[in-house]
Design a protein around this motif. Structure first.
Motif, PDB file in Angstrom:
ATOM      1  N   MET A 139     -24.506  36.671   8.998  1.00 40.14           N
ATOM      2  CA  MET A 139     -23.341  37.375   9.457  1.00 40.14           C
ATOM      3  C   MET A 139     -23.632  38.870   9.413  1.00 40.14           C
ATOM      4  O   MET A 139     -24.192  39.369   8.446  1.00 40.14           O
ATOM      5  N   ARG A 140     -23.268  39.572  10.451  1.00 42.84           N
ATOM      6  CA  ARG A 140     -23.410  41.033  10.519  1.00 42.84           C
ATOM      7  C   ARG A 140     -22.017  41.633  10.568  1.00 42.84           C
ATOM      8  O   ARG A 140     -21.165  41.173  11.330  1.00 42.84           O
ATOM      9  N   ILE A 141     -21.805  42.665   9.780  1.00 46.75           N
ATOM     10  CA  ILE A 141     -20.489  43.314   9.734  1.00 46.75           C
ATOM     11  C   ILE A 141     -20.696  44.800   9.465  1.00 46.75           C
ATOM     12  O   ILE A 141     -21.605  45.190   8.714  1.00 46.75           O
ATOM     13  N   SER A 142     -19.863  45.612  10.076  1.00 44.33           N
ATOM     14  CA  SER A 142     -19.992  47.060   9.883  1.00 44.33           C
ATOM     15  C   SER A 142     -19.517  47.430   8.475  1.00 44.33           C
ATOM     16  O   SER A 142     -18.688  46.745   7.875  1.00 44.33           O
ATOM     17  N   VAL A 143     -20.051  48.528   7.977  1.00 36.08           N
ATOM     18  CA  VAL A 143     -19.688  48.992   6.637  1.00 36.08           C
ATOM     19  C   VAL A 143     -18.195  49.272   6.572  1.00 36.08           C
ATOM     20  O   VAL A 143     -17.529  48.912   5.593  1.00 36.08           O
ATOM     21  N   ARG A 158     -18.374  36.604  -1.974  1.00 32.45           N
ATOM     22  CA  ARG A 158     -18.281  35.150  -2.154  1.00 32.45           C
ATOM     23  C   ARG A 158     -19.206  34.421  -1.189  1.00 32.45           C
ATOM     24  O   ARG A 158     -19.925  33.502  -1.566  1.00 32.45           O
ATOM     25  N   ARG A 159     -19.256  34.877   0.058  1.00 32.09           N
ATOM     26  CA  ARG A 159     -20.117  34.234   1.047  1.00 32.09           C
ATOM     27  C   ARG A 159     -21.595  34.441   0.718  1.00 32.09           C
ATOM     28  O   ARG A 159     -22.410  33.537   0.887  1.00 32.09           O
ATOM     29  N   ALA A 160     -21.933  35.623   0.242  1.00 35.87           N
ATOM     30  CA  ALA A 160     -23.323  35.892  -0.145  1.00 35.87           C
ATOM     31  C   ALA A 160     -23.721  35.018  -1.334  1.00 35.87           C
ATOM     32  O   ALA A 160     -24.831  34.478  -1.379  1.00 35.87           O
ATOM     33  N   GLU A 161     -22.825  34.868  -2.298  1.00 34.06           N
ATOM     34  CA  GLU A 161     -23.101  33.996  -3.455  1.00 34.06           C
ATOM     35  C   GLU A 161     -23.344  32.564  -3.010  1.00 34.06           C
ATOM     36  O   GLU A 161     -24.136  31.850  -3.616  1.00 34.06           O
ATOM     37  N   ALA A 162     -22.662  32.147  -1.954  1.00 30.86           N
ATOM     38  CA  ALA A 162     -22.805  30.777  -1.447  1.00 30.86           C
ATOM     39  C   ALA A 162     -24.090  30.595  -0.642  1.00 30.86           C
ATOM     40  O   ALA A 162     -24.403  29.500  -0.216  1.00 30.86           O
ATOM     41  N   GLY A 163     -24.834  31.688  -0.430  1.00 31.93           N
ATOM     42  CA  GLY A 163     -26.110  31.569   0.261  1.00 31.93           C
ATOM     43  C   GLY A 163     -26.137  32.108   1.680  1.00 31.93           C
ATOM     44  O   GLY A 163     -27.179  32.121   2.320  1.00 31.93           O
ATOM     45  N   GLU A 164     -25.016  32.542   2.182  1.00 32.28           N
ATOM     46  CA  GLU A 164     -24.976  33.090   3.538  1.00 32.28           C
ATOM     47  C   GLU A 164     -25.531  34.520   3.530  1.00 32.28           C
ATOM     48  O   GLU A 164     -25.250  35.296   2.626  1.00 32.28           O
ATOM     49  N   VAL A 195     -25.239  40.953   6.355  1.00 37.67           N
ATOM     50  CA  VAL A 195     -25.917  42.210   6.672  1.00 37.67           C
ATOM     51  C   VAL A 195     -24.863  43.238   7.030  1.00 37.67           C
ATOM     52  O   VAL A 195     -24.022  43.013   7.901  1.00 37.67           O
ATOM     53  N   LEU A 196     -24.922  44.384   6.354  1.00 35.86           N
ATOM     54  CA  LEU A 196     -24.007  45.475   6.635  1.00 35.86           C
ATOM     55  C   LEU A 196     -24.667  46.407   7.645  1.00 35.86           C
ATOM     56  O   LEU A 196     -25.855  46.727   7.527  1.00 35.86           O
ATOM     57  N   THR A 197     -23.877  46.822   8.633  1.00 34.92           N
ATOM     58  CA  THR A 197     -24.430  47.683   9.683  1.00 34.92           C
ATOM     59  C   THR A 197     -23.682  49.004   9.741  1.00 34.92           C
ATOM     60  O   THR A 197     -22.518  49.096   9.346  1.00 34.92           O
ATOM     61  N   ALA A 210     -27.970  47.433   5.040  1.00 33.14           N
ATOM     62  CA  ALA A 210     -27.967  46.793   3.722  1.00 33.14           C
ATOM     63  C   ALA A 210     -27.737  45.305   3.888  1.00 33.14           C
ATOM     64  O   ALA A 210     -27.226  44.847   4.906  1.00 33.14           O
ATOM     65  N   ARG A 211     -28.125  44.563   2.852  1.00 40.58           N
ATOM     66  CA  ARG A 211     -27.927  43.118   2.865  1.00 40.58           C
ATOM     67  C   ARG A 211     -27.332  42.711   1.531  1.00 40.58           C
ATOM     68  O   ARG A 211     -27.797  43.141   0.479  1.00 40.58           O
ATOM     69  N   LEU A 212     -26.321  41.855   1.574  1.00 44.79           N
ATOM     70  CA  LEU A 212     -25.756  41.282   0.347  1.00 44.79           C
ATOM     71  C   LEU A 212     -26.473  39.963   0.084  1.00 44.79           C
ATOM     72  O   LEU A 212     -26.572  39.114   0.964  1.00 44.79           O
ATOM     73  N   ALA A 213     -26.970  39.819  -1.134  1.00 45.55           N
ATOM     74  CA  ALA A 213     -27.690  38.597  -1.500  1.00 45.55           C
ATOM     75  C   ALA A 213     -27.381  38.274  -2.964  1.00 45.55           C
ATOM     76  O   ALA A 213     -27.175  39.182  -3.773  1.00 45.55           O
TER      77      ALA A 213
END
Length: 83
Positions: free
Chosen positions: A1-5, A17-23, A26-28, A35-38
């Motif tokens: 998933m890509r989303i603006s800051v 929550r979505r990053a914790e679930a493995g998705e 990516v912040l744009t 940046a990437r949430l992981a």
């Protein structure tokens, strides 16, 4: 998933929550990934790591004995030369 800051500011809890679930999240900024949430992986306990390494070393130890001495006999003929 890509989303603006700027959009991510309002949805930070959901994005985490979505990053914790493995998705992959990516912040744009201006359409470019910045940046990437992981999720953070749990650190391995040093004692558990040592036990695992000892177990693997023991399992990989060469086997000595009659089976090991004759394991390649099929490659040689009765005269002892390679076939």
């Amino acid at each position: 998933m890509r989303i603006s800051v700027s959009d991510a500011k309002a949805q930070l809890t959901e994005l985490v929550r979505r990053a914790e679930a493995g998705e992959e999240v990516v912040l744009t900024r201006h359409g470019h990934a910045v940046a990437r949430l992981a999720p953070i992986k749990a650190a391995v306990d040093p004692a558990a790591r040592r036990r695992l390494l000892e177990h693997l070393r023991a399992a990989a130890a060469p086997t000595l004995g009659p089976a090991a001495a004759r394991s390649q006999d099929v490659l040689y003929g009765g005269d002892g030369l390679p076939e």
